[in-house]
Design a protein around this motif. Structure first.
Motif, PDB file in Angstrom:
ATOM      1  N   LEU A   1      -7.965   2.425  -1.627  1.00 14.05           N
ATOM      2  CA  LEU A   1      -7.110   2.082  -2.759  1.00 14.05           C
ATOM      3  C   LEU A   1      -6.697   3.371  -3.470  1.00 14.05           C
ATOM      4  O   LEU A   1      -7.526   4.046  -4.072  1.00 14.05           O
ATOM      5  CB  LEU A   1      -7.851   1.143  -3.727  1.00 14.05           C
ATOM      6  CG  LEU A   1      -8.308  -0.188  -3.132  1.00 14.05           C
ATOM      7  CD1 LEU A   1      -9.070  -1.003  -4.188  1.00 14.05           C
ATOM      8  CD2 LEU A   1      -7.136  -0.995  -2.589  1.00 14.05           C
ATOM      9  N   ASN A   2      -5.431   3.717  -3.389  1.00 12.87           N
ATOM     10  CA  ASN A   2      -4.955   4.986  -3.950  1.00 12.87           C
ATOM     11  C   ASN A   2      -4.832   4.949  -5.467  1.00 12.87           C
ATOM     12  O   ASN A   2      -5.152   5.915  -6.153  1.00 12.87           O
ATOM     13  CB  ASN A   2      -3.605   5.354  -3.339  1.00 12.87           C
ATOM     14  CG  ASN A   2      -3.653   5.410  -1.820  1.00 12.87           C
ATOM     15  OD1 ASN A   2      -2.950   4.671  -1.153  1.00 12.87           O
ATOM     16  ND2 ASN A   2      -4.506   6.254  -1.258  1.00 12.87           N
ATOM     17  N   VAL A   3      -4.346   3.827  -5.998  1.00  8.92           N
ATOM     18  CA  VAL A   3      -4.192   3.669  -7.449  1.00  8.92           C
ATOM     19  C   VAL A   3      -4.767   2.310  -7.840  1.00  8.92           C
ATOM     20  O   VAL A   3      -4.423   1.291  -7.236  1.00  8.92           O
ATOM     21  CB  VAL A   3      -2.705   3.740  -7.872  1.00  8.92           C
ATOM     22  CG1 VAL A   3      -2.560   3.515  -9.370  1.00  8.92           C
ATOM     23  CG2 VAL A   3      -2.102   5.082  -7.472  1.00  8.92           C
TER      24      VAL A   3
ATOM     25  N   LYS B  26      -1.092   1.464   3.475  1.00 15.49           N
ATOM     26  CA  LYS B  26       0.067   2.346   3.381  1.00 15.49           C
ATOM     27  C   LYS B  26      -0.417   3.626   2.720  1.00 15.49           C
ATOM     28  O   LYS B  26      -0.731   3.640   1.522  1.00 15.49           O
ATOM     29  CB  LYS B  26       1.181   1.680   2.564  1.00 15.49           C
ATOM     30  CG  LYS B  26       2.536   2.330   2.775  1.00 15.49           C
ATOM     31  CD  LYS B  26       3.648   1.429   2.287  1.00 15.49           C
ATOM     32  CE  LYS B  26       5.020   2.058   2.569  1.00 15.49           C
ATOM     33  NZ  LYS B  26       5.376   2.058   3.994  1.00 15.49           N
ATOM     34  N   LYS B  27      -0.531   4.662   3.473  1.00 13.24           N
ATOM     35  CA  LYS B  27      -1.153   5.903   3.023  1.00 13.24           C
ATOM     36  C   LYS B  27      -0.524   6.434   1.734  1.00 13.24           C
ATOM     37  O   LYS B  27       0.681   6.632   1.641  1.00 13.24           O
ATOM     38  CB  LYS B  27      -1.051   6.969   4.118  1.00 13.24           C
ATOM     39  CG  LYS B  27      -1.869   8.217   3.815  1.00 13.24           C
ATOM     40  CD  LYS B  27      -1.826   9.191   4.984  1.00 13.24           C
ATOM     41  CE  LYS B  27      -2.663  10.443   4.651  1.00 13.24           C
ATOM     42  NZ  LYS B  27      -2.624  11.419   5.771  1.00 13.24           N
ATOM     43  N   GLY B  28      -1.384   6.614   0.730  1.00 12.25           N
ATOM     44  CA  GLY B  28      -0.943   7.154  -0.551  1.00 12.25           C
ATOM     45  C   GLY B  28      -0.194   6.159  -1.416  1.00 12.25           C
ATOM     46  O   GLY B  28       0.120   6.445  -2.575  1.00 12.25           O
ATOM     47  N   LYS B  29       0.084   4.972  -0.880  1.00 12.29           N
ATOM     48  CA  LYS B  29       0.918   3.997  -1.598  1.00 12.29           C
ATOM     49  C   LYS B  29       0.310   2.593  -1.572  1.00 12.29           C
ATOM     50  O   LYS B  29       1.012   1.594  -1.580  1.00 12.29           O
ATOM     51  CB  LYS B  29       2.327   3.974  -0.995  1.00 12.29           C
ATOM     52  CG  LYS B  29       3.049   5.318  -1.163  1.00 12.29           C
ATOM     53  CD  LYS B  29       4.427   5.285  -0.563  1.00 12.29           C
ATOM     54  CE  LYS B  29       5.129   6.634  -0.744  1.00 12.29           C
ATOM     55  NZ  LYS B  29       6.493   6.647  -0.178  1.00 12.29           N
ATOM     56  N   THR B  30      -1.019   2.551  -1.551  1.00 13.71           N
ATOM     57  CA  THR B  30      -1.740   1.278  -1.612  1.00 13.71           C
ATOM     58  C   THR B  30      -2.358   1.137  -3.001  1.00 13.71           C
ATOM     59  O   THR B  30      -3.246   1.906  -3.377  1.00 13.71           O
ATOM     60  CB  THR B  30      -2.810   1.188  -0.515  1.00 13.71           C
ATOM     61  OG1 THR B  30      -2.179   1.278   0.766  1.00 13.71           O
ATOM     62  CG2 THR B  30      -3.588  -0.117  -0.613  1.00 13.71           C
ATOM     63  N   TYR B  31      -1.855   0.158  -3.754  1.00 11.71           N
ATOM     64  CA  TYR B  31      -2.254  -0.048  -5.141  1.00 11.71           C
ATOM     65  C   TYR B  31      -3.064  -1.344  -5.264  1.00 11.71           C
ATOM     66  O   TYR B  31      -2.966  -2.225  -4.419  1.00 11.71           O
ATOM     67  CB  TYR B  31      -1.020  -0.177  -6.054  1.00 11.71           C
ATOM     68  CG  TYR B  31      -0.225   1.093  -6.246  1.00 11.71           C
ATOM     69  CD1 TYR B  31       0.228   1.853  -5.166  1.00 11.71           C
ATOM     70  CD2 TYR B  31       0.113   1.527  -7.513  1.00 11.71           C
ATOM     71  CE1 TYR B  31       0.976   3.007  -5.355  1.00 11.71           C
ATOM     72  CE2 TYR B  31       0.867   2.674  -7.725  1.00 11.71           C
ATOM     73  CZ  TYR B  31       1.294   3.410  -6.632  1.00 11.71           C
ATOM     74  OH  TYR B  31       2.040   4.555  -6.829  1.00 11.71           O
TER      75      TYR B  31
ATOM     76  N   ASP C 274       8.062  -1.936   6.312  1.00 11.27           N
ATOM     77  CA  ASP C 274       9.285  -2.454   5.688  1.00 11.27           C
ATOM     78  C   ASP C 274       9.252  -2.339   4.163  1.00 11.27           C
ATOM     79  O   ASP C 274      10.211  -2.751   3.498  1.00 11.27           O
ATOM     80  CB  ASP C 274       9.485  -3.935   6.062  1.00 11.27           C
ATOM     81  CG  ASP C 274       9.710  -4.129   7.556  1.00 11.27           C
ATOM     82  OD1 ASP C 274      10.101  -3.157   8.229  1.00 11.27           O
ATOM     83  OD2 ASP C 274       9.487  -5.253   8.052  1.00 11.27           O
ATOM     84  N   TYR C 275       8.169  -1.796   3.614  1.00  9.01           N
ATOM     85  CA  TYR C 275       7.988  -1.761   2.151  1.00  9.01           C
ATOM     86  C   TYR C 275       7.698  -0.346   1.652  1.00  9.01           C
ATOM     87  O   TYR C 275       7.146   0.488   2.378  1.00  9.01           O
ATOM     88  CB  TYR C 275       6.846  -2.693   1.753  1.00  9.01           C
ATOM     89  CG  TYR C 275       7.128  -4.145   2.088  1.00  9.01           C
ATOM     90  CD1 TYR C 275       7.821  -4.968   1.202  1.00  9.01           C
ATOM     91  CD2 TYR C 275       6.711  -4.691   3.307  1.00  9.01           C
ATOM     92  CE1 TYR C 275       8.097  -6.291   1.523  1.00  9.01           C
ATOM     93  CE2 TYR C 275       6.983  -6.009   3.634  1.00  9.01           C
ATOM     94  CZ  TYR C 275       7.679  -6.806   2.726  1.00  9.01           C
ATOM     95  OH  TYR C 275       7.955  -8.114   3.045  1.00  9.01           O
ATOM     96  N   ASP C 276       8.065  -0.111   0.392  1.00  6.82           N
ATOM     97  CA  ASP C 276       7.788   1.175  -0.252  1.00  6.82           C
ATOM     98  C   ASP C 276       6.348   1.260  -0.750  1.00  6.82           C
ATOM     99  O   ASP C 276       5.750   2.344  -0.757  1.00  6.82           O
ATOM    100  CB  ASP C 276       8.734   1.391  -1.446  1.00  6.82           C
ATOM    101  CG  ASP C 276      10.191   1.406  -1.015  1.00  6.82           C
ATOM    102  OD1 ASP C 276      10.519   2.189  -0.106  1.00  6.82           O
ATOM    103  OD2 ASP C 276      10.995   0.626  -1.571  1.00  6.82           O
ATOM    104  N   LEU C 277       5.798   0.111  -1.181  1.00  6.90           N
ATOM    105  CA  LEU C 277       4.443   0.080  -1.734  1.00  6.90           C
ATOM    106  C   LEU C 277       3.718  -1.183  -1.291  1.00  6.90           C
ATOM    107  O   LEU C 277       4.345  -2.211  -1.015  1.00  6.90           O
ATOM    108  CB  LEU C 277       4.472   0.079  -3.271  1.00  6.90           C
ATOM    109  CG  LEU C 277       4.969   1.313  -4.009  1.00  6.90           C
ATOM    110  CD1 LEU C 277       5.006   1.026  -5.511  1.00  6.90           C
ATOM    111  CD2 LEU C 277       4.086   2.522  -3.750  1.00  6.90           C
TER     112      LEU C 277
END
Length: 380
Positions: free
Chosen positions: A164-166, A109-114, A88-91
């Motif tokens: 952790l992507n970023v 969330k692949k590529g979008k886990t900060y 349900d979320y973008d990030l």
């Protein structure tokens, strides 16, 4: 473009720097943010959290465990059963001082886990492990339990960081700790200093009082006990000065220890659960303020003291040092790992301070706007 973000912070239970960072993000980010946590103690944290929908995703027993350092490893299995509907979320943004990154085992969330990292877990840092073994766990079963727990923790920590992507750090010191622990960084790390409301202190009407103020949470790493020990000798030679310790108790056993030390020491007052308005008044009318946290990850309060125009007596190690290292209001206390040596250093700087003629300065502290810098990274 506004995004929908799931923000997870493990415990919202005090008026600490990490809670303040989370509050600033949900208040001022241009993105739509839902806040998730394991522990929400609304009585002891910032009242402003009550304006938002704080979603607690753990049983009540988690509140007791969150205050016991040796038992925080129990959050590892809890993280496996804590599920957030990330579709349900973008990030997905994790706010962590250690442990919170375990959420990635079940929530990724692949590529979008900060992650915004206040610090990799302090208790698992080699330098702090040595300090704890000397000062907190010198003997007994707790010592061996602590050593074993840190080894297990570091194994899972490395696995969690791979997801952790970023990663955004709150200081160069926190980044250094991640490198010392050989934690994998999947992209170039960012450093964004936490938010500081300098305007709150800029218009204080300052008076030169006859007391020193130490304002922080009341727990062992803040070392109020060592300050009172140092004050015993200082006050014998300087009976006209007073010490005020203000903060919220986070550890009942430690708070009782402080009360006992207070009874045996002259001119010491302990104030608990003080409001921001009272802190402002105490700060404005103090002679100077202190900050004695052991190897502080960043340290918002030392910077607020400097911003108010009051002298700061603080240890020469911590994330804040990189910002105020040469500031004329910063009086350095040499960090020592031995309790006895540290007490001597605190007393020594108290004596040095009252002998010096204090200089007035208009030098400002400048840091970038926290939320704007965070939003820029989340937009990318």
């Amino acid at each position: 473009m506004s995004k929908k973000i799931a923000l997870f912070h493990p415990w919202i239970k005090s008026r600490g720097g990490a809670e303040r960072v989370v509050l600033e993000i949900i208040k001022n980010s241009k993105h739509k943010i839902d806040l998730f946590t394991w522990v929400y103690d609304k009585e002891n944290t910032f009242k402003e959290f009550q304006k938002y929908n704080v979603k607690v995703i753990a049983p009540k027993i988690a509140q007791k465990i969150s205050r016991m350092h040796l038992l925080r490893g129990l959050f590892l299995p809890l993280s496996i059963f804590s599920k957030i509907k990330l579709k349900d979320y973008d990030l997905f943004l994790i706010s962590t001082s250690g442990v919170a990154e375990f959420m990635t085992f079940k929530n990724y969330k692949k590529g979008k886990t900060y992650a915004y990292v206040h610090t990799p877990l302090r208790e698992a840092n080699k330098k702090i492990i040595n300090w704890n073994l000397e000062n907190k766990y010198p003997l007994g079963i707790k010592r061996y339990a602590y050593i074993f727990a840190t080894k297990i923790y570091k194994f899972f920590e490395k696995k969690a960081w791979k997801k952790l992507n970023v990663v955004i750090f709150n200081s160069n010191l926190s980044l250094k700790r991640a490198k010392e622990s050989n934690l994998k960084l999947n992209s170039k790390p960012h450093i964004i200093y936490p938010p500081i409301n300098f305007s709150r202190f800029e218009n204080l009407k300052l008076n030169k009082g006859k007391y020193f103020l130490y304002w922080n949470r009341l727990n062992p790493p803040k070392r109020q006990d060592l300050l009172i020990e140092a004050w015993k000798n200082f006050s014998k030679k300087n009976p006209s000065y007073k010490l005020i310790i203000a903060g919220t108790p986070e550890n009942e056993k430690y708070y009782k220890k402080l009360q006992k030390l207070q009874k045996d020491t002259k001119n010491v007052e302990i104030k608990t659960n003080v409001s921001d308005k009272e802190i402002d008044s105490l700060l404005a009318n103090s002679l100077a303020s202190l900050s004695l946290s052991y190897s502080e990850d960043f340290g918002i309060i030392p910077l607020e003291i400097i911003a108010s125009g009051k002298p700061l007596l603080a240890t020469d190690e911590g994330g804040y040092v990189e910002i105020i290292n040469d500031h004329p209001l910063f009086h350095k206390i040499k960090e020592k790992h031995s309790k006895k040596e540290m007490i001597k250093e605190i007393e020594k700087e108290l004596n040095n301070f009252i002998k010096k003629k204090q200089k007035k300065t208009q030098k400002k502290i400048k840091i970038k706007n926290f939320v704007k810098e965070i939003d820029k990274i989340l937009e990318k």
